[in-house]
Design an enzyme around this catalytic site. Sequence first.
Site, PDB file in Angstrom:
ATOM      1  N   GLY A 164       0.789  -1.234   0.000  1.00 58.52           N
ATOM      2  CA  GLY A 164       0.000   0.000   0.000  1.00 58.52           C
ATOM      3  C   GLY A 164       0.820   1.281   0.000  1.00 58.52           C
ATOM      4  O   GLY A 164       0.262   2.371  -0.166  1.00 58.52           O
ATOM      5  N   TYR A 165       2.153   1.189   0.198  1.00 63.98           N
ATOM      6  CA  TYR A 165       2.997   2.402   0.215  1.00 63.98           C
ATOM      7  C   TYR A 165       3.234   2.866  -1.215  1.00 63.98           C
ATOM      8  O   TYR A 165       3.753   2.109  -2.014  1.00 63.98           O
ATOM      9  CB  TYR A 165       4.358   2.128   0.854  1.00 63.98           C
ATOM     10  CG  TYR A 165       4.368   1.683   2.282  1.00 63.98           C
ATOM     11  CD1 TYR A 165       3.260   1.848   3.122  1.00 63.98           C
ATOM     12  CD2 TYR A 165       5.501   1.077   2.826  1.00 63.98           C
ATOM     13  CE1 TYR A 165       3.293   1.426   4.442  1.00 63.98           C
ATOM     14  CE2 TYR A 165       5.536   0.662   4.152  1.00 63.98           C
ATOM     15  CZ  TYR A 165       4.426   0.833   4.955  1.00 63.98           C
ATOM     16  OH  TYR A 165       4.472   0.403   6.258  1.00 63.98           O
ATOM     17  N   SER A 166       2.882   4.089  -1.654  1.00 58.07           N
ATOM     18  CA  SER A 166       2.258   5.121  -0.855  1.00 58.07           C
ATOM     19  C   SER A 166       0.973   5.582  -1.564  1.00 58.07           C
ATOM     20  O   SER A 166       0.935   6.644  -2.169  1.00 58.07           O
ATOM     21  CB  SER A 166       3.237   6.274  -0.695  1.00 58.07           C
ATOM     22  OG  SER A 166       3.824   6.559  -1.981  1.00 58.07           O
ATOM     23  N   GLY A 224       2.149   0.620  -4.166  1.00 61.90           N
ATOM     24  CA  GLY A 224       3.216  -0.182  -4.750  1.00 61.90           C
ATOM     25  C   GLY A 224       4.444   0.611  -5.153  1.00 61.90           C
ATOM     26  O   GLY A 224       5.432   0.034  -5.609  1.00 61.90           O
ATOM     27  N   GLU A 225       4.402   1.934  -4.975  1.00 59.40           N
ATOM     28  CA  GLU A 225       5.553   2.757  -5.391  1.00 59.40           C
ATOM     29  C   GLU A 225       6.827   2.369  -4.639  1.00 59.40           C
ATOM     30  O   GLU A 225       7.910   2.284  -5.222  1.00 59.40           O
ATOM     31  CB  GLU A 225       5.259   4.253  -5.168  1.00 59.40           C
ATOM     32  CG  GLU A 225       4.297   4.865  -6.163  1.00 59.40           C
ATOM     33  CD  GLU A 225       2.837   4.505  -5.900  1.00 59.40           C
ATOM     34  OE1 GLU A 225       2.013   4.685  -6.827  1.00 59.40           O
ATOM     35  OE2 GLU A 225       2.511   4.041  -4.782  1.00 59.40           O
TER      36      GLU A 225
END
Length: 314
Positions: free
Chosen positions: A53-55, A64-65
């Site tokens: 979930g980031y960010s 997914g970043e």
Amino acid sequence: MTSLRKLGSSDLQVFPLALGGNVFGWTADEAQSFAVLDAYVEAGGNFVDTADGYSAWVQGNEGGESETVIGKWLASRSRRADVVIATKVSTHPSYKGLAPATIKAGAEASLRRLGTDHIDLYYTHFDDESVPVEDIITTLDQLVKEGKVREIAASNISPARLQASLDFSEREGLARYVALQPHYNLVSRDTYEGELQDTAARAGLAAVPYFALASGFLTGKYRPGATVESARLELVAQYRDSERGQRVLAALDEVAKEHDAQIATVALAWLASRPTVVAPIASARTVEQLPALVAVADLSLTEQELARLTEASA
């Protein structure tokens, strides 16, 4: 060489500070993130924590970043075998919750973004009480049997659900949680101490606390009257304006002075000394922020100093 710590009952050996990946692809761009990862590994670090979930909370991001940045770094440095990668499932906008199909799809997506064939430590990020623990554990066990996940862990879970999960694993001979990621630090002790910590201790789980520096408050830079530009200002106000927050900072100042250490290092050293805690998590947006974090590996506080901090934080 800093000695690595054994992560619970697993075979994983980790550096006593996990590097938080929440800032990668958020407040740290790719170049900054690579520099921080390089410096962390250079300092002996081997434990990187992220989540699918980031960010997603950042406008324009889809989740997914952080995993994508870490995956590119792993590929460009050929360091996969040297690093323990922990990630989590349940908060990516496309893979919310812990239904079996969601966990499986979420894991595949994380593996793709990380550019790896296995995740070393896979957490359920937020428990999903609409799904029976039996279904969650059975699905995680399948990922372990397929070689996609080495060890499993939990975060943001009630003591009752944690115990039920452990009991089911034991009873059925399935993969069992080896670690727990609680919210825990000098100004937030009741978020872990008590029943949750007792459950973890009985089961031999390793605690890997998040918010180890209370969103930056325990670095000492957020003091009454100080002006700090930060994305976390609202989060730290509750500590800054409390009597306990002031007591804790005063005690940290004293102990830090005695060791000629940074306040953040002392706060992390207290946390690392607590029962069940193996490696606090802290993130660095820039290389300059990193030395105070990794220094926890070499700072030993006396019993008296630890007691002084514990008392101040009561």
